[in-house]
Write an enzyme that holds these catalytic residues in place. Structure first.
Site, PDB file in Angstrom:
ATOM      1  N   ASN A   7       0.879  -1.166   0.000  1.00  0.00           N
ATOM      2  CA  ASN A   7       0.000   0.000   0.000  1.00  0.00           C
ATOM      3  C   ASN A   7       0.922   1.223   0.000  1.00  0.00           C
ATOM      4  OD1 ASN A   7      -1.800   2.041   0.397  1.00  0.00           O
ATOM      5  ND2 ASN A   7      -2.781   1.136   2.198  1.00  0.00           N
ATOM      6  N   ARG A  64      -2.376  -1.995  -3.719  1.00  0.00           N
ATOM      7  CA  ARG A  64      -3.610  -1.230  -3.563  1.00  0.00           C
ATOM      8  C   ARG A  64      -3.517  -0.034  -4.508  1.00  0.00           C
ATOM      9  NH1 ARG A  64      -5.235   3.139   0.908  1.00  0.00           N
ATOM     10  NH2 ARG A  64      -7.391   3.386   0.236  1.00  0.00           N
ATOM     11  N   HIS A 153     -12.827   2.850  -0.506  1.00  0.00           N
ATOM     12  CA  HIS A 153     -12.831   1.826   0.552  1.00  0.00           C
ATOM     13  C   HIS A 153     -13.497   0.534   0.055  1.00  0.00           C
ATOM     14  CE1 HIS A 153     -12.960   5.155   3.900  1.00  0.00           C
ATOM     15  NE2 HIS A 153     -11.718   4.801   3.683  1.00  0.00           N
ATOM     16  N   LEU A 182     -15.582   3.157   9.426  1.00  0.00           N
ATOM     17  CA  LEU A 182     -15.373   4.392  10.185  1.00  0.00           C
ATOM     18  C   LEU A 182     -13.955   4.427  10.735  1.00  0.00           C
ATOM     19  CD1 LEU A 182     -18.752   4.348  12.194  1.00  0.00           C
ATOM     20  CD2 LEU A 182     -18.311   5.329   9.938  1.00  0.00           C
ATOM     21  N   ASN A 184     -10.199   7.087   9.944  1.00  0.00           N
ATOM     22  CA  ASN A 184      -9.947   8.509   9.747  1.00  0.00           C
ATOM     23  C   ASN A 184     -10.786   8.990   8.575  1.00  0.00           C
ATOM     24  OD1 ASN A 184      -8.412  10.420  11.114  1.00  0.00           O
ATOM     25  ND2 ASN A 184      -6.635   9.062  10.953  1.00  0.00           N
ATOM     26  N   ARG A 214     -12.079  15.618   7.091  1.00  0.00           N
ATOM     27  CA  ARG A 214     -12.833  15.999   5.885  1.00  0.00           C
ATOM     28  C   ARG A 214     -14.275  16.339   6.238  1.00  0.00           C
ATOM     29  NH1 ARG A 214     -11.279  10.570   2.897  1.00  0.00           N
ATOM     30  NH2 ARG A 214      -9.078  10.637   3.449  1.00  0.00           N
ATOM     31  N   ASP A 256      -8.934  12.832  16.282  1.00  0.00           N
ATOM     32  CA  ASP A 256      -8.877  11.493  16.866  1.00  0.00           C
ATOM     33  C   ASP A 256     -10.099  11.270  17.761  1.00  0.00           C
ATOM     34  OD1 ASP A 256      -8.251   9.287  18.626  1.00  0.00           O
ATOM     35  OD2 ASP A 256      -6.190   9.465  17.917  1.00  0.00           O
ATOM     36  N   ARG A 258     -10.842   8.978  19.795  1.00  0.00           N
ATOM     37  CA  ARG A 258     -10.587   8.559  21.187  1.00  0.00           C
ATOM     38  C   ARG A 258     -10.428   9.788  22.076  1.00  0.00           C
ATOM     39  NH1 ARG A 258      -5.948   4.465  19.386  1.00  0.00           N
ATOM     40  NH2 ARG A 258      -5.755   6.155  17.921  1.00  0.00           N
ATOM     41  N   GLY A 304     -11.037   1.744  12.515  1.00  0.00           N
ATOM     42  CA  GLY A 304     -10.650   2.215  13.859  1.00  0.00           C
ATOM     43  C   GLY A 304     -11.807   2.541  14.787  1.00  0.00           C
ATOM     44  N   GLU A 307     -14.626  -0.475  14.830  1.00  0.00           N
ATOM     45  CA  GLU A 307     -14.254  -1.707  15.522  1.00  0.00           C
ATOM     46  C   GLU A 307     -14.076  -1.517  17.028  1.00  0.00           C
ATOM     47  OE1 GLU A 307     -10.713  -3.325  13.605  1.00  0.00           O
ATOM     48  OE2 GLU A 307     -11.619  -2.943  11.657  1.00  0.00           O
ATOM     49  N   ASN A 308     -13.604  -0.310  17.405  1.00  0.00           N
ATOM     50  CA  ASN A 308     -13.149  -0.145  18.800  1.00  0.00           C
ATOM     51  C   ASN A 308     -14.014   0.734  19.682  1.00  0.00           C
ATOM     52  OD1 ASN A 308     -10.514  -1.577  18.511  1.00  0.00           O
ATOM     53  ND2 ASN A 308     -10.252  -0.014  16.936  1.00  0.00           N
ATOM     54  N   GLU A 337      -7.996  -5.215   4.624  1.00  0.00           N
ATOM     55  CA  GLU A 337      -7.887  -4.919   3.189  1.00  0.00           C
ATOM     56  C   GLU A 337      -6.692  -5.628   2.572  1.00  0.00           C
ATOM     57  OE1 GLU A 337      -8.380  -0.929   4.746  1.00  0.00           O
ATOM     58  OE2 GLU A 337      -9.197  -0.342   2.802  1.00  0.00           O
TER      59      GLU A 337
HETATM   60  P1  ADP Z   1      -7.231   5.140   8.857  1.00  0.00           P
HETATM   61  O1  ADP Z   1      -8.379   5.616   8.047  1.00  0.00           O
HETATM   62  O2  ADP Z   1      -6.123   6.139   8.999  1.00  0.00           O
HETATM   63  O3  ADP Z   1      -6.764   3.726   8.555  1.00  0.00           O
HETATM   64  P2  ADP Z   1      -8.171   3.954  11.371  1.00  0.00           P
HETATM   65  O4  ADP Z   1      -9.036   2.896  10.788  1.00  0.00           O
HETATM   66  O5  ADP Z   1      -6.940   3.528  12.074  1.00  0.00           O
HETATM   67  O6  ADP Z   1      -7.847   5.104  10.332  1.00  0.00           O
HETATM   68  O7  ADP Z   1      -9.093   4.793  12.399  1.00  0.00           O
HETATM   69  C1  ADP Z   1      -8.639   5.897  13.080  1.00  0.00           C
HETATM   70  C2  ADP Z   1      -9.759   6.387  14.000  1.00  0.00           C
HETATM   71  O8  ADP Z   1     -10.184   5.304  14.844  1.00  0.00           O
HETATM   72  C3  ADP Z   1      -9.358   7.525  14.920  1.00  0.00           C
HETATM   73  O9  ADP Z   1     -10.416   8.437  15.072  1.00  0.00           O
HETATM   74  C4  ADP Z   1      -9.103   6.810  16.249  1.00  0.00           C
HETATM   75  O10 ADP Z   1      -9.346   7.628  17.335  1.00  0.00           O
HETATM   76  C5  ADP Z   1     -10.114   5.691  16.206  1.00  0.00           C
HETATM   77  N1  ADP Z   1      -9.713   4.548  17.059  1.00  0.00           N
HETATM   78  C6  ADP Z   1     -10.353   4.114  18.154  1.00  0.00           C
HETATM   79  N2  ADP Z   1      -9.767   3.063  18.694  1.00  0.00           N
HETATM   80  C7  ADP Z   1      -8.709   2.786  17.947  1.00  0.00           C
HETATM   81  C8  ADP Z   1      -7.686   1.802  18.009  1.00  0.00           C
HETATM   82  N3  ADP Z   1      -7.649   0.869  18.971  1.00  0.00           N
HETATM   83  N4  ADP Z   1      -6.721   1.822  17.053  1.00  0.00           N
HETATM   84  C9  ADP Z   1      -6.760   2.750  16.056  1.00  0.00           C
HETATM   85  N5  ADP Z   1      -7.717   3.700  15.948  1.00  0.00           N
HETATM   86  C10 ADP Z   1      -8.672   3.739  16.885  1.00  0.00           C
END
Ligand code: ADP
Length: 355
Positions: A7, A64, A153, A182, A184, A214, A256, A258, A304, A307-308, A337
């Site tokens: 990638n 990719r 995506h 969901l 970044n 964005r 972010d 979190r 991110g 999932e979390n 991916e």
């Molecule tokens: P990208 O689009 O850069 O691949 P990610 O899928 O890593 O992004 O997602 C980033 C977002 O997910 C951020 O807003 C971050 O705060 C949130 N997030 C929550 N928990 C996690 C985690 N355990 N690891 C990575 N991102 C997380």
């Protein structure tokens, strides 16, 4: 067969080496700060050379590629014609395709004779019907300049949809799914019988949901209005909408999620507001896609945030299906991916050896 997945982004190269068909992950890594001021890694070529030193026995490479326009509805083995098409698509995807292409060209040189495949982010969404992908612009803008919704995506939406079909133990042809990627970048897709029928991102990845930085959907008249008001040129407005907006712009704190959840808990009003706008936009799209699909068997969360962040998922799903007799299942499925790219590359290379 060992498949190296690359990638290649604007300043980083992420790589993963899989053994196929076992799907075993043999190695993974990332080369960062490519071409940045003060960095020793001056080019993608050098970055890739560093990555290739860490892996061995590469039988094929899967890349990719972000934009395939209407030329690619599925992954392809890379040849001169494919390289030409990806090069042409740089005009429509200037932020992504040039870096993807550099990765392909460097691999061609550094791994001569090794088969390479291109897997496009846009390909899965090529099944979207014309009434959903056309904008309300003069038709010639579509025929002459390729201006339409493409969606992105795709590899992630397809991957989690396939996983959902396994979890639900029902064939894809019998499923209506809404997938929420969901991270970044954020996008949502309506998938009917395994085919994408609509998605929130558009001609570029700026349309649709409110994302980390964005803005997503806005009144298009705002672009000229803001340019006028703030005396901005095209570069500045592009930066504003892509980099200073979304969660970052509304909260004034961070992109972010979190951090925003934490600050919202502490009573920070703008953090709370950013989350509310983010969640509302997703709920609105889910409502729209329920109508597009005439129902839904499962709502899937990935990436991110998806999932979390349970708290965000709960806000999105609160009472959202209350009026439905048959409630969709809500699933959280980690996206992969790179594995999907490895699988597609493996299938292509295997079938090319048979033919
Ligand atoms: P990208 O689009 O850069 O691949 P990610 O899928 O890593 O992004 O997602 C980033 C977002 O997910 C951020 O807003 C971050 O705060 C949130 N997030 C929550 N928990 C996690 C985690 N355990 N690891 C990575 N991102 C997380």
């Amino acid at each position: 067969m060992n498949i190296l997945v690359i990638n290649s982004g604007s300043s980083s190269i992420k790589y993963k080496l899989f053994n196929m068909p076992s799907k075993a992950l043999l190695k993974k890594g990332v080369i960062e700060h490519i071409g940045e001021k003060g960095s020793k890694i001056k080019s993608h070529h050098l970055g890739l050379r560093m990555a290739l030193k860490k892996v061995n026995a590469v039988d094929a490479v899967g890349h990719r590629v972000v934009h395939g326009e209407e030329n690619f509805t599925k992954p392809v083995l890379i040849n001169a014609k494919v390289i030409g098409e990806i090069k042409r698509s740089c005009a429509i995807a200037p932020l992504h395709n040039p870096a993807n292409l550099t990765g392909i060209l460097a691999c061609k040189e550094l791994l001569p004779g090794v088969k390479q495949a291109a897997v496009f982010d846009t390909a899965f969404h090529q099944s979207i019907p014309q009434h959903a992908y056309l904008y309300g612009l003069p038709y010639e803008f579509y025929t002459k300049f390729g201006i339409r919704k493409y969606g992105f995506h795709g590899t992630s939406h397809e991957y989690v949809a396939l996983e959902a079909s396994k979890i639900l133990k029902r064939p894809m042809r019998k499923l209506k799914l809404i997938t929420c990627h969901l991270g970044n970048g954020c996008s949502i897709a309506a998938i009917d019988k395994g085919k994408s029928v609509d998605t929130s991102m558009g001609f570029t990845p700026l349309e649709g949901l409110v994302m980390g930085t964005r803005c997503g959907d806005i009144d298009p008249a705002l672009v000229t209005y803001i340019m006028d008001k703030k005396k901005m040129g095209t570069k500045e407005i592009d930066y504003l909408l892509n980099q200073s907006s979304g969660l970052r712009g509304i909260s004034g704190i961070s992109n972010d999620m979190r951090i925003l959840e934490e600050r919202s808990r502490q009573g920070e009003k703008r953090a709370k507001l950013a989350i509310e706008v983010f969640v509302y936009r997703i709920r609105k799209y889910i409502g729209a896609y329920l109508s597009v699909l005439s129902g839904c068997d499962a709502l899937i969360f990935t990436a991110g945030i998806g999932e979390n962040q349970k708290g965000i998922r709960s806000r999105i799903t609160k009472d959202i299906f209350a009026y439905l007799n048959k409630k969709p299942r809500i699933l959280v499925i980690p996206t992969d991916e790179e594995l999907m790219i490895a699988e597609k590359t493996y299938r292509l290379v295997k079938s090319s050896k048979l033919s």
